[in-house]
Design a protein around this motif. Structure first.
Motif, mmCIF file in Angstrom:
data_model
loop_
_atom_site.group_PDB
_atom_site.id
_atom_site.type_symbol
_atom_site.label_atom_id
_atom_site.label_comp_id
_atom_site.label_asym_id
_atom_site.label_seq_id
_atom_site.Cartn_x
_atom_site.Cartn_y
_atom_site.Cartn_z
ATOM 1 N N THR A 63 -14.214 -1.693 -1.703
ATOM 2 C CA THR A 63 -13.185 -2.127 -2.646
ATOM 3 C C THR A 63 -12.172 -3.022 -1.935
ATOM 4 O O THR A 63 -12.387 -3.436 -0.796
ATOM 5 C CB THR A 63 -12.476 -0.910 -3.268
ATOM 6 O OG1 THR A 63 -11.818 -0.158 -2.229
ATOM 7 C CG2 THR A 63 -13.470 -0.003 -3.974
ATOM 8 N N GLU A 64 -11.082 -3.290 -2.613
ATOM 9 C CA GLU A 64 -10.049 -4.156 -2.047
ATOM 10 C C GLU A 64 -8.906 -3.350 -1.441
ATOM 11 O O GLU A 64 -7.748 -3.762 -1.472
ATOM 12 C CB GLU A 64 -9.528 -5.107 -3.125
ATOM 13 C CG GLU A 64 -10.600 -6.050 -3.667
ATOM 14 C CD GLU A 64 -10.076 -6.988 -4.737
ATOM 15 O OE1 GLU A 64 -8.974 -7.542 -4.538
ATOM 16 O OE2 GLU A 64 -10.749 -7.163 -5.758
ATOM 17 N N ALA A 65 -9.253 -2.191 -0.874
ATOM 18 C CA ALA A 65 -8.236 -1.364 -0.224
ATOM 19 C C ALA A 65 -7.595 -2.082 0.950
ATOM 20 O O ALA A 65 -6.457 -1.790 1.325
ATOM 21 C CB ALA A 65 -8.864 -0.049 0.251
ATOM 22 N N ASN A 66 -8.322 -3.040 1.524
ATOM 23 C CA ASN A 66 -7.767 -3.779 2.659
ATOM 24 C C ASN A 66 -6.520 -4.567 2.280
ATOM 25 O O ASN A 66 -5.689 -4.881 3.137
ATOM 26 C CB ASN A 66 -8.821 -4.727 3.232
ATOM 27 C CG ASN A 66 -9.302 -5.738 2.208
ATOM 28 O OD1 ASN A 66 -9.774 -5.366 1.132
ATOM 29 N ND2 ASN A 66 -9.189 -7.017 2.521
ATOM 30 N N ASN A 67 -6.362 -4.894 0.992
ATOM 31 C CA ASN A 67 -5.159 -5.609 0.571
ATOM 32 C C ASN A 67 -3.895 -4.809 0.850
ATOM 33 O O ASN A 67 -2.832 -5.375 1.107
ATOM 34 C CB ASN A 67 -5.232 -5.935 -0.928
ATOM 35 C CG ASN A 67 -6.206 -7.056 -1.221
ATOM 36 O OD1 ASN A 67 -6.641 -7.766 -0.318
ATOM 37 N ND2 ASN A 67 -6.567 -7.217 -2.482
ATOM 38 N N ALA A 68 -4.009 -3.490 0.777
ATOM 39 C CA ALA A 68 -2.840 -2.637 0.993
ATOM 40 C C ALA A 68 -2.823 -2.007 2.375
ATOM 41 O O ALA A 68 -1.755 -1.679 2.889
ATOM 42 C CB ALA A 68 -2.799 -1.528 -0.066
ATOM 43 N N LEU A 69 -3.992 -1.836 3.001
ATOM 44 C CA LEU A 69 -4.066 -1.044 4.226
ATOM 45 C C LEU A 69 -4.369 -1.853 5.480
ATOM 46 O O LEU A 69 -4.363 -1.297 6.575
ATOM 47 C CB LEU A 69 -5.136 0.050 4.065
ATOM 48 C CG LEU A 69 -4.924 1.026 2.904
ATOM 49 C CD1 LEU A 69 -6.074 2.016 2.827
ATOM 50 C CD2 LEU A 69 -3.606 1.766 3.047
ATOM 51 N N ASP A 70 -4.648 -3.133 5.325
ATOM 52 C CA ASP A 70 -4.973 -3.960 6.488
ATOM 53 C C ASP A 70 -3.693 -4.558 7.062
ATOM 54 O O ASP A 70 -3.054 -5.407 6.444
ATOM 55 C CB ASP A 70 -5.946 -5.071 6.093
ATOM 56 C CG ASP A 70 -6.569 -5.744 7.312
ATOM 57 O OD1 ASP A 70 -5.976 -5.655 8.407
ATOM 58 O OD2 ASP A 70 -7.648 -6.338 7.174
#
Length: 263
Positions: free
Chosen positions: A144-151
């Motif tokens: 998913t695009e969790a990296n948008n918030a966690l990267d």
């Protein structure tokens, strides 16, 4: 009608734009200050879990002892030699550190998820609902695009939002874990207090035994509280106002389980 000269109007627009950019940067910086410390502590558990629960601490016994039996998912699937298993665990551990630090998030998720599921398939005797959920969360982080918030390595000013459906499927996994566990306890044996008798002898229940007998602790705390907790905590975690108290109960519940059971 604006009586200012074109030069003055242009400078005014530039000043307004620069102020807007500064406000956006401040908002983004504030977001980072809030989100990363909180998430880093949660993801630290992934690093510790590999050592404690996944078997890195006793890898020589778990995967190096020729007398140790394993039950792979696929018939004929065999574990590699101990040096290779150490390498696989090391890659998974590095991935967990990358996820924790928010460094190269997608790559870190891949480094964690692929070895994790490979080890998962090597021995199904260790499976439980927490084990599969852990692997699914890693896949969801990766896909998913969790990296948008966690990267943490994403450039300032880039997209920091995560689609709602990404949140939904992640929340649903945790909801299903608890709710199905609650439904499983909806039986005469459990609700009558016979499923896990004498568990109150453990020291972890000492605070309850200050005002309850051992039988009452077994019945009300071990059986009925666990039933109500599993059946309802998923709902409490869905709402902002009740999420933090629910997480406090979840933390206490799982800490108690970690002392009671070897899972």
């Amino acid at each position: 009608f604006d009586g200012r000269s074109p030069v003055m109007r242009r400078k005014s627009r530039q000043l307004a734009n620069s102020q807007l950019c500064a406000d956006d940067k401040s908002e983004c910086d504030e977001h980072d200050k809030l989100i990363f410390p909180r998430c880093t502590m949660e993801r630290l558990c992934m690093v510790l879990d590999i050592v404690e629960e996944r078997g890195l601490a006793d890898i020589d016994i778990k995967w190096g002892d020729p007398m140790e039996c394993h039950f792979p998912l696929i018939h004929g699937m065999k574990a590699p030699s101990l040096p290779w298993m150490i390498l696989i665990y090391t890659i998974m551990w590095i991935g967990a550190f990358g996820i924790m630090l928010g460094s190269r998030f997608k790559l870190a998720c891949a480094c964690f998820a692929i070895p994790y599921w490979y080890i998962f398939f090597l021995d199904k005797s260790y499976w439980n609902n927490h084990t599969y959920l852990y692997g699914i969360v890693a896949i969801l982080f990766w896909g998913t695009e969790a990296n948008n918030a966690l990267d943490a390595t994403k450039m300032k000013g880039t997209e920091r939002t995560v689609p709602l459906w990404n949140y939904f499927i992640l929340k649903f996994q945790f909801f299903a874990l608890y709710f199905i566990a609650g439904l499983k306890k909806f039986s005469v044996e459990w609700l009558s207090g016979y499923a896990m008798m004498n568990l109150s002898r453990h020291w972890i229940f000492s605070p309850f035994k200050l005002f309850l007998t051992m039988k009452q602790t077994d019945f009300f705390i071990v059986h009925w509280f666990a039933f109500i907790f599993d059946l309802t905590v998923g709902f409490w975690m869905l709402f902002d106002k009740t999420r933090i108290p629910a997480m406090v109960f979840c933390t206490a519940f799982h800490l108690m389980n970690s002392r009671l059971f070897n899972i």
